[in-house]
Design a protein around this motif. Structure first.
Motif, mmCIF file in Angstrom:
data_model
loop_
_atom_site.group_PDB
_atom_site.id
_atom_site.type_symbol
_atom_site.label_atom_id
_atom_site.label_comp_id
_atom_site.label_asym_id
_atom_site.label_seq_id
_atom_site.Cartn_x
_atom_site.Cartn_y
_atom_site.Cartn_z
ATOM 1 N N LYS A 12 0.842 -1.203 0.000
ATOM 2 C CA LYS A 12 0.000 0.000 0.000
ATOM 3 C C LYS A 12 0.877 1.253 0.000
ATOM 4 C CE LYS A 12 -2.645 -1.429 3.517
ATOM 5 N NZ LYS A 12 -3.829 -1.498 4.409
ATOM 6 N N LEU A 13 0.270 2.377 0.114
ATOM 7 C CA LEU A 13 1.036 3.622 0.175
ATOM 8 C C LEU A 13 1.466 3.849 1.628
ATOM 9 C CD1 LEU A 13 -1.296 5.888 -2.024
ATOM 10 C CD2 LEU A 13 0.597 4.419 -2.751
ATOM 11 N N TYR A 14 2.318 4.840 1.834
ATOM 12 C CA TYR A 14 2.728 5.164 3.205
ATOM 13 C C TYR A 14 2.579 6.680 3.357
ATOM 14 C CZ TYR A 14 5.637 5.383 7.424
ATOM 15 O OH TYR A 14 6.106 5.580 8.699
ATOM 16 N N ILE A 15 1.519 7.083 4.062
ATOM 17 C CA ILE A 15 1.235 8.516 4.208
ATOM 18 C C ILE A 15 0.965 8.809 5.683
ATOM 19 C CG2 ILE A 15 -0.352 10.393 3.604
ATOM 20 C CD1 ILE A 15 -0.843 8.970 0.929
ATOM 21 N N ASN A 16 1.694 9.751 6.201
ATOM 22 C CA ASN A 16 1.510 10.195 7.584
ATOM 23 C C ASN A 16 1.594 9.052 8.581
ATOM 24 O OD1 ASN A 16 1.249 12.356 9.297
ATOM 25 N ND2 ASN A 16 -0.981 12.188 9.438
ATOM 26 N N GLY A 17 2.506 8.126 8.325
ATOM 27 C CA GLY A 17 2.729 7.038 9.262
ATOM 28 C C GLY A 17 1.731 5.910 9.148
ATOM 29 N N ALA A 18 0.801 5.996 8.210
ATOM 30 C CA ALA A 18 -0.183 4.936 8.025
ATOM 31 C C ALA A 18 -0.004 4.324 6.633
ATOM 32 C CB ALA A 18 -1.593 5.490 8.186
ATOM 33 N N PHE A 19 -0.637 3.198 6.440
ATOM 34 C CA PHE A 19 -0.530 2.504 5.151
ATOM 35 C C PHE A 19 -1.889 2.478 4.459
ATOM 36 C CE2 PHE A 19 3.072 1.023 7.593
ATOM 37 C CZ PHE A 19 4.085 0.888 6.658
ATOM 38 N N LEU A 181 8.281 9.294 -4.702
ATOM 39 C CA LEU A 181 7.646 8.357 -5.621
ATOM 40 C C LEU A 181 8.622 7.208 -5.866
ATOM 41 C CD1 LEU A 181 5.308 7.661 -7.540
ATOM 42 C CD2 LEU A 181 6.514 8.959 -9.323
ATOM 43 N N ALA A 182 8.160 6.011 -5.578
ATOM 44 C CA ALA A 182 9.014 4.835 -5.748
ATOM 45 C C ALA A 182 9.240 4.569 -7.232
ATOM 46 C CB ALA A 182 8.347 3.634 -5.096
ATOM 47 N N SER A 183 10.222 3.749 -7.504
ATOM 48 C CA SER A 183 10.445 3.292 -8.884
ATOM 49 C C SER A 183 9.122 2.776 -9.438
ATOM 50 C CB SER A 183 11.489 2.177 -8.869
ATOM 51 O OG SER A 183 11.413 1.429 -10.057
ATOM 52 N N SER A 184 8.718 3.277 -10.585
ATOM 53 C CA SER A 184 7.409 2.901 -11.110
ATOM 54 C C SER A 184 7.341 1.417 -11.406
ATOM 55 C CB SER A 184 7.103 3.690 -12.387
ATOM 56 O OG SER A 184 6.968 5.044 -12.080
ATOM 57 N N SER A 185 8.429 0.857 -11.926
ATOM 58 C CA SER A 185 8.373 -0.548 -12.333
ATOM 59 C C SER A 185 8.709 -1.491 -11.181
ATOM 60 C CB SER A 185 9.336 -0.775 -13.506
ATOM 61 O OG SER A 185 10.623 -0.332 -13.137
ATOM 62 N N ALA A 186 9.451 -1.000 -10.205
ATOM 63 C CA ALA A 186 9.859 -1.876 -9.101
ATOM 64 C C ALA A 186 9.635 -1.176 -7.769
ATOM 65 C CB ALA A 186 11.327 -2.282 -9.270
ATOM 66 N N PRO A 187 8.386 -0.911 -7.426
ATOM 67 C CA PRO A 187 8.102 -0.083 -6.236
ATOM 68 C C PRO A 187 8.107 -0.885 -4.930
ATOM 69 C CG PRO A 187 6.045 -0.644 -7.305
ATOM 70 C CD PRO A 187 7.146 -1.302 -8.132
ATOM 71 N N LEU A 188 8.200 -2.226 -5.022
ATOM 72 C CA LEU A 188 7.957 -3.013 -3.806
ATOM 73 C C LEU A 188 9.006 -2.751 -2.734
ATOM 74 C CD1 LEU A 188 6.776 -6.387 -5.395
ATOM 75 C CD2 LEU A 188 5.472 -4.300 -4.902
ATOM 76 N N SER A 189 10.255 -2.502 -3.164
ATOM 77 C CA SER A 189 11.315 -2.272 -2.171
ATOM 78 C C SER A 189 11.041 -0.993 -1.383
ATOM 79 C CB SER A 189 12.682 -2.168 -2.862
ATOM 80 O OG SER A 189 12.922 -3.330 -3.599
ATOM 81 N N ALA A 190 10.577 0.017 -2.078
ATOM 82 C CA ALA A 190 10.305 1.278 -1.393
ATOM 83 C C ALA A 190 9.150 1.138 -0.419
ATOM 84 C CB ALA A 190 10.007 2.375 -2.416
ATOM 85 N N ILE A 191 8.146 0.363 -0.838
ATOM 86 C CA ILE A 191 6.999 0.185 0.060
ATOM 87 C C ILE A 191 7.407 -0.649 1.277
ATOM 88 C CG2 ILE A 191 4.654 -0.741 0.231
ATOM 89 C CD1 ILE A 191 4.828 1.720 -1.526
ATOM 90 N N SER A 192 8.242 -1.647 1.040
ATOM 91 C CA SER A 192 8.744 -2.418 2.187
ATOM 92 C C SER A 192 9.624 -1.548 3.078
ATOM 93 C CB SER A 192 9.545 -3.636 1.707
ATOM 94 O OG SER A 192 8.681 -4.519 1.041
ATOM 95 N N PHE A 193 10.330 -0.615 2.443
ATOM 96 C CA PHE A 193 11.159 0.314 3.214
ATOM 97 C C PHE A 193 10.292 1.127 4.171
ATOM 98 C CE2 PHE A 193 13.561 4.376 3.590
ATOM 99 C CZ PHE A 193 14.735 3.867 4.147
ATOM 100 N N ALA A 194 9.042 1.375 3.781
ATOM 101 C CA ALA A 194 8.127 2.087 4.670
ATOM 102 C C ALA A 194 7.943 1.335 5.978
ATOM 103 C CB ALA A 194 6.781 2.298 3.983
ATOM 104 N N GLU A 195 7.972 -0.002 5.886
ATOM 105 C CA GLU A 195 7.813 -0.804 7.112
ATOM 106 C C GLU A 195 9.029 -0.607 8.029
ATOM 107 O OE1 GLU A 195 7.478 -4.686 5.414
ATOM 108 O OE2 GLU A 195 5.737 -4.079 4.213
ATOM 109 N N VAL A 196 10.177 -0.447 7.394
ATOM 110 C CA VAL A 196 11.396 -0.190 8.163
ATOM 111 C C VAL A 196 11.297 1.177 8.853
ATOM 112 C CG1 VAL A 196 13.856 0.338 7.901
ATOM 113 C CG2 VAL A 196 12.859 -1.675 6.777
ATOM 114 N N VAL A 197 10.850 2.135 8.055
ATOM 115 C CA VAL A 197 10.729 3.495 8.572
ATOM 116 C C VAL A 197 9.719 3.543 9.717
ATOM 117 C CG1 VAL A 197 9.906 5.799 7.968
ATOM 118 C CG2 VAL A 197 11.448 4.568 6.421
#
Lengths: 281, 315, 478
Positions: A12-19, A181-197
């Motif tokens: 999902k997206l990561y906005i204001n600490g929520a998903f 904005l995450a990589s359009s073709s490979a956004p999963l790493s950035a979204i997982s990075f949100a979990e780290v953050v």
């Protein structure tokens, strides 16, 4: 056939600490480099961008007010969290890009090291980039770099994790908040990075992450009047001109970089403030 | 006593009053004074300024070596600054030590200068380090001998150590001695007060206590009447007038030696306190050498060529 | 008795103005194809005929600059480059009176300011940057030592010589060559500067000056042979330039408009504050991008400050700019005067209270009395738009947070003032204000060592100091 069905992650997206999911309800399919289905990512809309900017703006004064030491510690904490999940991130990178396990692990290590590198700048760059200025007259005069405010980032396409970290770390370390904005073709790493953050003490709203199409969202990043700066390193260079043009209305500070680790990436999204005061009694 | 209704004479009320005065930014005050010093005064304005300055001079001799002869010569000069030109006005006053007051008064009367006042420095001038009884007696003596103006010094030690009420009470007491017979000029000795904040505070303290004039310096301490100090004192009398509708005079003394210096003082007065203060009853310049420079400039303006000290009298 | 200062005019005899000028290209004077009048705004007297630069003139200047960059200037060591700048600084000092009188004639600003501010600061800028020329490797953590190449510089009419110095000195120190266009109404000191370059023996083509109007400026902006543009002027034109430059590889720095907040706290040193307010808005007729044009007063001292301000304004001497006692000179052009009239009329229409001291304005020329508007609110045009004239909008606040909120409530972010005697309050407010230059207990101070430039829509980049230097070196960002 094994008896257990894998529990798949919803990205999902990561906005204001929520998903949240995208307000548009749209998604797009992320596949491996071999074309296998990996996930349905949110196809963020301009309204998601708008909401993310509101969150980033609200979080900015508090983040900038945090001590440089504290910001550095939190950035380091992000690196710690990422390190602990290296294997998972490496696997995810390989799935998306087809990179070898070794290459992917290297990318994760590089991302961790880059976070550590930027974390250390928080309480050092202001001494190098600031100055006391020997003016003619009875005045004390000094220049300090300050966070710009809300900065957008369009992350590089190719290195889904390292490119993303290289975009957001220099923005955040000085006290800016970011909408990336995450990589359009490979956004999963950035979204997982949100979990780290989300588990790293970074205050809500300081980093907001969208997945979606560069071509759709980049112009909205550029024209948004409440975004103060924009890193367009991830955009193809033939689009830089039109994006810069769209950013002129609020004289957005727009930059693109080729190197991941350079202090210029931090300073590009800082303002120099000069203060004068008389010396007398 | 009422003290203009601003303080009641108690330590607490005086402290509170002086505490609420706005601060002075030294650099800003110096910049303003320096800017006013760039005013260029020419032709008819300069001629007017020179005569006005002459009429404002408190022609002064304050030396251990003063003698009756010296004081009499000073009186003559004060009354007729240029013996060859009767259009030159007489100075504002003759300023001498206590024991010379009678000699000065008698000589001025003898030469017909009945209008020209004698000012006496008082209260253990210049240090102010004497008992209150001595200071009172010093003042009485001077008035008895014919002084119409008393230039008293404040106790800078008491001021700097925060005993403001002592300074205040001394001024009140001396003012009582002056009564209707003499005008009181209170010397702040700004060179020892050092900061402009202190100058502003001391100015108000003196005005509240009943000073007719506030004066910068004894002339024995440097720096004396610097432009920023005079600026701050002029602001004080201007603002005090707004509060009380009473105009207090200002007297810079010490270090004003040239016509240029004097004209700068007049510009400060004009642009700070206002034209009402451009009058010997509200502005005086304590000086000795200045008068001759004013006279030489006056000759240059009327003759069209530069003057020589050989043509002005030296006493 | 009133102390009337007699007229004290500075002599014009030190300046020699030619009836007509060409462009300064490749070290030589080149005739213009057409000309326009340059007038003295204080008298409307025609001073000279100025060449209107065409695209062809700009092209010739760019070629000369490129040639100079390739053949001479980039081959010179930093030390030798620096020596040329030292020479220029010295010659400007030697000819200071000439520059000051010419600037006052051409611009309308008081001789006191051109003599005491513009000209000495201009020479100081060359001195400062001269010393940088051989020390570029120490200039910052994010810069290289490489110049851009040919720099196009477009400067405004409010500080004609000083803005030239701000632009030319760092450009030359870093090894760039220059094509400079002075403002249409104020070309004369730039043309005199060309003579200084000749006297200094500066290699041909290192500095080229093409005079003209907006069309000349746009020929510079769009010329493909220019590597960097530096512009000082209005935000409106700055954005046009930014759009034009966006698709290209040119670097761009902008010093644009402002609506500076000058915040007075209740504990301020009032007399010096009043001086600072006057200096903040009436310096250079208010033709100052960083002017303190919004006075934001704490309510508990607002009346006292306004009363003192009005009394002080009665002492402002408006008139002949060449008179050494003049405080407020002529408005630079009829066009600018019309703009000031338009915005002040809007102030009247929106219900703000207008006040000016009693002062007689000359019959000829362009004049505007020092003016304040009280009862201004954030929504008034005169609180939001840059008037660029001797007009002050006065607002009030109750708490420090409210002052900051009002001060920052603008798309501009160039300058701000703080008046307070409390150190921690000054530092707090300095931190909160979104502006590139903060003057605390002072205003409108400039120095070559002090970076100058704006946040938000007040510009890109800094001028002056180490930060300004880096704008003329290739950096990491592209």
């Amino acid at each position: 056939m094994s008896g257990r069905l894998e529990v798949m992650k919803t990205y999902k997206l990561y906005i204001n600490g929520a998903f949240p999911r995208t307000e548009s309800g749209r998604s797009y399919e992320i596949t491996s480099n071999k074309g296998e289905f990996l996930a349905n990512a949110c196809l963020a809309s301009r309204k998601d961008l708008r909401d993310a900017v509101v969150a980033a703006r609200a979080a900015q004064p508090g983040w900038a007010k945090a001590t440089a030491f504290n910001r550095g510690q939190i950035m380091y904490r992000i690196a710690e969290m990422l390190e602990g999940r290296s294997d998972q991130f490496a696997q995810e990178i390989s799935l998306q890009t087809g990179a070898s396990a070794k290459e992917s692990l290297q990318e994760v290590s590089d991302a961790v090291d880059l976070l550590v590198w930027y974390a250390g700048w928080s309480d050092k760059l202001p001494s190098l980039a600031g100055s006391t200025n020997p003016v003619t007259g009875p005045f004390y005069n000094f220049t300090i770099p300050e966070a710009l405010g809300v900065v957008g980032a369009i992350a590089s396409i190719d290195k889904p994790l390292l490119g993303f970290v290289a975009a957001v770390a220099p923005i955040l370390v000085s006290g800016n908040t970011a909408v990336a904005l995450a990589s359009s073709s490979a956004p999963l790493s950035a979204i997982s990075f949100a979990e780290v953050v989300a588990t790293s003490d970074l205050p809500n709203g300081v980093l907001n992450i969208l997945s979606g199409q560069q071509s759709e969202l980049a112009p909205w990043f550029a024209s948004h009047m409440d975004i103060d700066g924009l890193d367009i390193s991830g955009l193809p260079s033939d689009q830089h001109g039109s994006i810069k043009e769209a950013g002129v209305e609020n004289l957005k500070r727009i930059s693109a970089f080729t190197k991941n680790n350079e202090p210029g990436r931090i300073l590009a999204f800082m303002e120099a403030k000069t203060i004068w005061h008389p010396i007398g009694n | 006593m009422s003290f203009y209704g601003l303080v009641d004479g108690s330590d607490a009320s005086l402290r509170n009053y002086l505490k609420q005065l706005p601060g002075v930014d030294q650099v800003g005050a110096e910049a303003r004074a320096a800017m006013l010093a760039t005013r260029s005064i020419k032709t008819t304005s300069k001629a007017w300024a020179i005569d006005t300055a002459i009429a404002m001079v408190d022609l002064t001799t304050l030396e251990g070596a003063d003698t009756p002869g010296k004081v009499q010569a000073l009186c003559a000069k004060a009354f007729r600054p240029d013996p060859t030109d009767s259009s030159v006005p007489h100075v504002g006053a003759v300023c001498v030590y206590n024991d010379m007051v009678g000699i000065a008064r008698q000589h001025l009367d003898a030469i017909g200068a009945h209008e020209l006042p004698v000012a006496a420095v008082s209260t253990a001038f210049p240090s102010g380090r004497a008992s209150m009884a001595v200071k009172l007696q010093d003042t009485k003596d001077a008035i008895d001998a014919g002084a119409a103006e008393i230039d008293m010094v404040i106790d800078r030690g008491a001021f700097l150590s925060g005993r403001l009420i002592e300074v205040f009470q001394e001024i009140v007491a001396i003012r009582e001695v002056c009564g209707d017979q003499a005008h009181l000029k209170v010397i702040l000795e700004t060179g020892e007060l050092v900061t402009l904040d202190n100058v502003r505070k001391a100015s108000y303290l003196a005005m509240l206590a009943g000073a007719h004039f506030i004066k910068t310096s004894t002339g024995k301490v440097a720096p004396a009447a610097t432009a920023p100090v005079v600026l701050v004192m002029l602001e004080a009398v201007r603002d005090f007038y707004d509060l009380t509708k009473v105009r207090i005079g200002v007297k810079p003394a010490g270090g004003i030696r040239t016509t240029k210096d004097a004209i700068k003082q007049l510009v400060l007065v004009n642009e700070t306190a206002g034209p009402e203060w451009l009058n010997p009853s509200l502005f005086r310049i304590g000086a000795s050498a200045l008068l001759n420079d004013l006279l030489m400039q006056r000759m240059k303006m009327s003759d069209g060529y530069y003057a020589s000290p050989n043509y002005v009298t030296i006493d | 008795m009133n102390f009337e200062y007699a007229a004290a005019p500075e002599s014009r005899s030190v300046v020699k103005i030619d009836p007509e000028y060409g462009h300064f290209i490749n070290g030589k004077w080149v005739n213009g194809s057409s000309h326009f009048n340059s007038i003295n705004p204080a008298t409307e007297e025609v001073l000279s005929r100025i060449a209107l630069g065409t695209a062809a003139d700009v092209d010739a200047a760019v070629k000369a600059a490129r040639n100079a960059f390739d053949k001479s200037w980039s081959k010179l060591s930093g030390r030798e480059r620096g020596k040329y700048l030292f020479r220029i600084a010295r010659i400007m000092q030697e000819r200071a009176r000439e520059f000051a009188v010419l600037e006052t004639l051409d611009n309308g600003k008081p001789i006191r300011e051109s003599r005491d501010v513009d000209v000495p600061l201009s020479a100081a800028h060359f001195f400062y940057h001269a010393g940088w020329a051989d020390k570029l490797e120490y200039a910052g953590v994010d810069t290289t030592t490489a110049p851009h190449g040919v720099v196009g510089q477009i400067i405004p009419w409010n500080f004609p010589l000083l803005m030239l110095a701000w632009k030319v000195a760092p450009a030359l120190a870093t090894g760039n060559t220059v094509v400079l266009k002075p403002a249409e109404t104020t070309s004369l000191t730039a043309l005199l500067f060309a003579q200084v370059c000749q006297q200094a023996g500066l290699p041909d083509g290192v500095v080229n000056i093409v005079t003209g109007d907006g069309s000349t400026g746009s020929a510079i902006v769009s010329h493909p042979g220019i590597d960097k543009i530096a512009f000082t002027g209005s935000t409106e034109v700055g954005k046009l330039i930014a759009r034009a430059v966006a698709p290209t590889n040119k670097s761009l720095t902008l010093e644009l408009g402002g609506k500076g907040a000058n915040i007075v706290f209740g504990d301020a040193a009032i007399d010096e504050t009043v001086e600072g307010i006057v200096n903040g808005i009436f310096f250079n007729q208010g033709h100052v991008c960083c002017a303190g044009s919004r006075l934001i007063l704490q309510e508990n001292i607002a009346d006292e400050v306004l009363e003192k301000l009005k009394r002080r304004m009665e002492k402002i001497r408006v008139g002949d700019p060449l008179d050494k006692n003049t405080d407020l000179g002529a408005i630079n052009s009829g066009e600018q005067l019309a703009k000031i009239h338009e915005l002040t009329a809007a102030g009247d229409a929106e219900g703000a209270g207008r006040w000016s001291p009693n002062c007689a304005l000359p019959d000829k020329g362009f004049w505007f009395a020092p003016t304040i508007f009280t009862g201004v609110t954030q929504s008034h045009r005169i609180a939001r738009e840059e008037i660029f004239g001797p007009v002050l909008s006065v607002l009030t606040f109750r708490t420090p947070a409210e002052a900051i909120e009002k001060a920052n409530n603008t798309p501009f972010g160039l300058s701000a003032g703080i008046w307070s005697e409390k150190g921690s309050n000054i530092l707090w407010a300095s931190q909160q204000l979104r502006a590139g230059v903060i003057w605390a207990n002072t205003f409108n101070k400039f120095d070559p060592a002090s970076p100058f430039g704006g946040y938000k829509e007040s510009g890109w980049g800094r001028e002056g100091g180490r930060h300004g230097l880096s704008a003329y070196l290739k950096g990491s960002a592209k």
